[in-house]
Design a protein around this motif. Structure first.
Motif, mmCIF file in Angstrom:
data_model
loop_
_atom_site.group_PDB
_atom_site.id
_atom_site.type_symbol
_atom_site.label_atom_id
_atom_site.label_comp_id
_atom_site.label_asym_id
_atom_site.label_seq_id
_atom_site.Cartn_x
_atom_site.Cartn_y
_atom_site.Cartn_z
ATOM 1 N N ARG A 108 121.169 93.980 45.927
ATOM 2 C CA ARG A 108 122.517 93.782 46.475
ATOM 3 C C ARG A 108 123.062 95.084 47.045
ATOM 4 O O ARG A 108 123.676 95.097 48.121
ATOM 5 N N GLN A 109 122.847 96.187 46.329
ATOM 6 C CA GLN A 109 123.311 97.464 46.873
ATOM 7 C C GLN A 109 122.570 97.795 48.160
ATOM 8 O O GLN A 109 123.174 98.275 49.131
ATOM 9 N N ARG A 150 133.005 96.926 50.412
ATOM 10 C CA ARG A 150 132.399 95.673 50.836
ATOM 11 C C ARG A 150 131.369 95.204 49.806
ATOM 12 O O ARG A 150 131.302 94.016 49.466
ATOM 13 N N PHE A 151 130.573 96.138 49.300
ATOM 14 C CA PHE A 151 129.598 95.790 48.266
ATOM 15 C C PHE A 151 130.299 95.289 47.002
ATOM 16 O O PHE A 151 129.943 94.245 46.447
ATOM 17 N N ASP A 174 136.506 96.589 55.770
ATOM 18 C CA ASP A 174 135.799 96.713 57.039
ATOM 19 C C ASP A 174 136.452 95.888 58.142
ATOM 20 O O ASP A 174 136.009 95.921 59.291
ATOM 21 N N GLU A 220 121.337 95.794 50.331
ATOM 22 C CA GLU A 220 121.789 94.925 51.415
ATOM 23 C C GLU A 220 123.011 95.498 52.110
ATOM 24 O O GLU A 220 123.157 95.384 53.334
ATOM 25 N N HIS A 221 123.896 96.137 51.346
ATOM 26 C CA HIS A 221 125.157 96.605 51.909
ATOM 27 C C HIS A 221 125.212 98.114 52.135
ATOM 28 O O HIS A 221 126.038 98.585 52.933
ATOM 29 N N THR A 276 131.538 91.709 46.913
ATOM 30 C CA THR A 276 130.609 90.583 46.793
ATOM 31 C C THR A 276 130.634 89.995 45.390
ATOM 32 O O THR A 276 130.059 88.920 45.163
ATOM 33 N N HIS A 336 132.107 100.751 53.057
ATOM 34 C CA HIS A 336 130.762 100.329 52.682
ATOM 35 C C HIS A 336 130.696 99.968 51.200
ATOM 36 O O HIS A 336 130.191 98.900 50.818
#
Length: 389
Positions: A254-255, A44-45, A22, A257-258, A48, A41
């Motif tokens: 967590r998924q 980025r996940f 990103d 959130e992103h 983490t 997207h």
């Protein structure tokens, strides 16, 4: 190539190296025609995770990105599906740079629309060469798992621009399932099924679900994290995975959130509003990707809920949205094939890691054992006659 990313005497063309996709404006324009698992997207996940170093490379022509390459350096990869020694059955040689993303079991090349296959291969080779120069800890070792059939030939061409790549270094590592939409409605797809029995079973599943009293509701992932965790855990337990409800809840949060904005959840609820089954999908480009399913087996086992949340409800969404493919992922091949999916081989390139000549066909035969007879025969024949074998 230099450390500042320039890769050409033309100072408008260069390679850029960043730690997050990103951070590259234009990445998702390249990824629009690629699997969801190459979108910024999802990446980025994935990044983490506390394990693994992400490194993203992009070929820039002035302000435009013309090609991209995700890579991860993770010599202590905890997941067997992304361990080269485990997946390829190879020992020794040291850790390798993983090319093409992580945790999606689906990879392809990223090149600007309209580029020829030769140009895409050349761009990818340039990025891969730059990655290996920038990451000397890999000592030149790399591998690219889970390439789809429409991407693997170009990836092979890119690899061969860097050095020799024999057929024994091209590995069949699995298969996934996709449903290519036909016509203008799910009924058109049903009519295209190859046997009367499959067409009848489709109708029977729809009727059983209607008679169950359950109803489908579409929502976002953030709205199902709490209730869905226990259903997801039941699926994990059924298949022998020792994971807690809280672990599943944390993963879903967590998924969300992103990825919440791209998520589409298909909930099956009873008359009292209780959640008895759900599927999590992601809407990307022209494809809807099924990521996971959860069930309360005590309630859902006799109501065709699996078929509804896994296939029928997502298909209806695809037709309404004008999407052209439903990506169902790996495993449960027979259930997916009988409902209209086709099976695609997934390949890995691994220079320096060879297998005997019959290994690809042996793997194809093992995979085919999980398919209906017709699909099994076609899958093995396609692999047998493939120039990659």
């Amino acid at each position: 190539m230099t450390r500042d990313g320039l890769a050409s005497t033309d100072n408008t063309v260069g390679v850029r190296h960043v730690r997050g996709a990103d951070d590259l404006p234009g990445w998702d324009a390249l990824a629009q025609g690629a699997p969801f698992y190459l979108s910024s997207h999802w990446l980025r996940f994935v990044d983490t995770s506390p394990t693994g170093e992400p490194h993203y490379f992009a070929l820039e022509d002035g302000p435009d990105l013309v090609a991209g390459l995700p890579t991860h350096w993770n010599p202590r990869e905890p997941h067997s599906g992304y361990q080269p020694a485990t997946l390829l059955g190879a020992q020794g040689g040291g850790p390798a740079l993983t090319v093409g993303g992580r945790r999606g079991y689906c990879s392809a090349l990223l090149a600007a629309p309209g580029r020829s296959e030769a140009a895409a291969a050349e761009h990818t080779a340039k990025l891969l060469a730059h990655a290996l120069e920038e990451l000397p800890q890999a000592e030149g070792r790399w591998w690219w798992p889970y390439l789809t059939p429409d991407a693997v030939d170009t990836a092979v061409a890119a690899a061969r621009l860097l050095g020799p790549l024999s057929a024994e270094e091209i590995h069949l590592v699995g298969a996934d399932c996709v449903v290519d939409l036909i016509g203008e409605s799910p009924e058109d797809l049903r009519h295209s099924l190859p046997t009367r029995q499959r067409r009848t079973n489709w109708q029977r599943e729809m009727r059983r679900f209607e008679e169950s009293g359950l109803r489908i509701r579409r929502t976002r992932l953030s709205e199902v994290c709490e209730e869905g965790a226990s259903l997801l855990a039941q699926v994990q337990w059924k298949y022998g995975h020792d994971e807690t409800v809280e672990q599943q809840r944390s993963s879903l949060r967590r998924q969300a959130e992103h990825l919440d904005d791209l998520s589409v959840v298909f909930e099956a609820r009873d008359a009292e509003g209780r959640l008895v089954g759900f599927s999590l999908c992601y809407d990307w480009g022209t494809e809807l990707s099924l990521r996971l399913v959860g069930f309360d087996y005590a309630t859902a086992q006799d109501s065709a809920t699996y078929a509804q949340v896994m296939l029928h409800a997502p298909l209806q969404y695809c037709y309404e949205r004008g999407l052209r493919r439903l990506h169902l992922g790996t495993e449960s091949y027979e259930a997916k094939c009988r409902r209209g999916a086709r099976v695609r081989p997934l390949w890995a390139l691994a220079p320096g890691v060879s297998v005997r000549g019959s290994a690809v066909l042996d793997r194809a035969t093992r995979l085919a054992a999980a398919l209906p007879a017709g699909e099994a025969a076609r899958f093995v024949e396609a692999i047998r006659t493939s120039p990659l074998s």
